[in-house]
Write a protein that holds these residues in place. Structure first.
Motif, mmCIF file in Angstrom:
data_model
loop_
_atom_site.group_PDB
_atom_site.id
_atom_site.type_symbol
_atom_site.label_atom_id
_atom_site.label_comp_id
_atom_site.label_asym_id
_atom_site.label_seq_id
_atom_site.Cartn_x
_atom_site.Cartn_y
_atom_site.Cartn_z
ATOM 1 N N PRO A 1 0.807 -1.230 0.000
ATOM 2 C CA PRO A 1 0.000 0.000 0.000
ATOM 3 C C PRO A 1 0.835 1.274 0.000
ATOM 4 O O PRO A 1 0.399 2.282 -0.550
ATOM 5 N N GLU A 2 2.023 1.236 0.579
ATOM 6 C CA GLU A 2 2.841 2.446 0.637
ATOM 7 C C GLU A 2 3.267 2.894 -0.758
ATOM 8 O O GLU A 2 3.172 4.067 -1.107
ATOM 9 N N ALA A 3 3.738 1.965 -1.556
ATOM 10 C CA ALA A 3 4.181 2.297 -2.913
ATOM 11 C C ALA A 3 3.005 2.779 -3.759
ATOM 12 O O ALA A 3 3.116 3.759 -4.501
ATOM 13 N N LEU A 4 1.886 2.097 -3.650
ATOM 14 C CA LEU A 4 0.713 2.486 -4.430
ATOM 15 C C LEU A 4 0.188 3.846 -3.976
ATOM 16 O O LEU A 4 -0.224 4.666 -4.799
ATOM 17 N N ALA A 5 0.219 4.115 -2.691
ATOM 18 C CA ALA A 5 -0.243 5.413 -2.181
ATOM 19 C C ALA A 5 0.592 6.554 -2.754
ATOM 20 O O ALA A 5 0.047 7.596 -3.139
ATOM 21 N N ALA A 6 1.896 6.359 -2.814
ATOM 22 C CA ALA A 6 2.765 7.396 -3.373
ATOM 23 C C ALA A 6 2.444 7.645 -4.848
ATOM 24 O O ALA A 6 2.408 8.787 -5.304
ATOM 25 N N LEU A 7 2.201 6.576 -5.591
ATOM 26 C CA LEU A 7 1.849 6.709 -7.002
ATOM 27 C C LEU A 7 0.515 7.433 -7.151
ATOM 28 O O LEU A 7 0.382 8.348 -7.973
ATOM 29 N N LEU A 8 -0.471 7.038 -6.373
ATOM 30 C CA LEU A 8 -1.788 7.673 -6.457
ATOM 31 C C LEU A 8 -1.720 9.153 -6.108
ATOM 32 O O LEU A 8 -2.428 9.969 -6.701
ATOM 33 N N LYS A 9 -0.865 9.498 -5.180
ATOM 34 C CA LYS A 9 -0.718 10.905 -4.811
ATOM 35 C C LYS A 9 -0.249 11.737 -6.003
ATOM 36 O O LYS A 9 -0.700 12.856 -6.210
ATOM 37 N N THR A 10 0.633 11.169 -6.819
ATOM 38 C CA THR A 10 1.125 11.903 -7.980
ATOM 39 C C THR A 10 0.070 12.010 -9.085
ATOM 40 O O THR A 10 0.108 12.940 -9.884
ATOM 41 N N LEU A 11 -0.865 11.090 -9.123
ATOM 42 C CA LEU A 11 -1.880 11.071 -10.180
ATOM 43 C C LEU A 11 -3.203 11.727 -9.780
ATOM 44 O O LEU A 11 -3.993 12.095 -10.647
ATOM 45 N N ALA A 12 -3.455 11.845 -8.499
ATOM 46 C CA ALA A 12 -4.772 12.233 -7.987
ATOM 47 C C ALA A 12 -5.319 13.541 -8.549
ATOM 48 O O ALA A 12 -6.527 13.663 -8.773
ATOM 49 N N GLY A 13 -4.470 14.498 -8.803
ATOM 50 C CA GLY A 13 -4.934 15.797 -9.259
ATOM 51 C C GLY A 13 -5.661 15.787 -10.588
ATOM 52 O O GLY A 13 -6.442 16.692 -10.895
ATOM 53 N N ASP A 14 -5.443 14.752 -11.366
ATOM 54 C CA ASP A 14 -6.070 14.673 -12.693
ATOM 55 C C ASP A 14 -7.435 13.988 -12.689
ATOM 56 O O ASP A 14 -8.070 13.870 -13.741
ATOM 57 N N TYR A 15 -7.883 13.511 -11.518
ATOM 58 C CA TYR A 15 -9.104 12.715 -11.461
ATOM 59 C C TYR A 15 -10.043 13.214 -10.368
ATOM 60 O O TYR A 15 -9.614 13.599 -9.288
ATOM 61 N N ALA A 16 -11.332 13.175 -10.667
ATOM 62 C CA ALA A 16 -12.352 13.546 -9.686
ATOM 63 C C ALA A 16 -12.670 12.377 -8.773
ATOM 64 O O ALA A 16 -13.090 12.568 -7.637
ATOM 65 N N VAL A 17 -12.510 11.164 -9.292
ATOM 66 C CA VAL A 17 -12.825 9.942 -8.535
ATOM 67 C C VAL A 17 -11.687 8.954 -8.698
ATOM 68 O O VAL A 17 -11.182 8.762 -9.805
ATOM 69 N N ILE A 18 -11.283 8.341 -7.580
ATOM 70 C CA ILE A 18 -10.325 7.244 -7.628
ATOM 71 C C ILE A 18 -10.990 6.047 -6.972
ATOM 72 O O ILE A 18 -11.489 6.142 -5.844
ATOM 73 N N ALA A 19 -11.013 4.933 -7.687
ATOM 74 C CA ALA A 19 -11.641 3.705 -7.188
ATOM 75 C C ALA A 19 -10.687 2.547 -7.424
ATOM 76 O O ALA A 19 -9.752 2.656 -8.206
ATOM 77 N N ALA A 20 -10.946 1.444 -6.732
ATOM 78 C CA ALA A 20 -10.088 0.276 -6.898
ATOM 79 C C ALA A 20 -10.933 -0.980 -7.010
ATOM 80 O O ALA A 20 -11.964 -1.113 -6.349
#
Length: 91
Positions: free
Chosen positions: A70-89
């Motif tokens: 989860p730590e590695a994925l969280a860091a990646l999602l943080k870099t991508l989050a600004g481009d999306y209104a919704v993040i789901a898994a």
């Protein structure tokens, strides 16, 4: 509204059933980008590109994602989050 869907990947392969169900749930929210992050996400990304409703696939190959930490994925999602209104898994 744009949607980032984090793909479930096991042993380098897309878990199609879980991803398809999640895709069905989020598709009404807007264009869906599928994130395939794994040590080698090639096969998963190719499979994801063939799913109805996936507008774009982001492929990230890195050994850090080999065990879906989860730590590695969280860091990646943080870099991508600004481009999306919704993040789901998918799970």
């Amino acid at each position: 509204m744009s949607v980032l869907l984090v793909a479930e990947i096991q042993d380098g392969a897309l878990v199609k059933d879980a991803v398809a169900k999640a895709l069905t749930a989020v598709a009404p929210l807007g264009p869906v980008t599928l994130l395939c992050a794994a040590a080698d996400a090639g096969a998963a990304a190719d499979a994801g590109a063939g799913l109805d409703g996936v507008l774009k696939v982001l492929r990230v190959d890195d050994p850090a994602y080999a065990h879906s930490g989860p730590e590695a994925l969280a860091a990646l999602l943080k870099t991508l989050a600004g481009d999306y209104a919704v993040i789901a898994a998918a799970s």
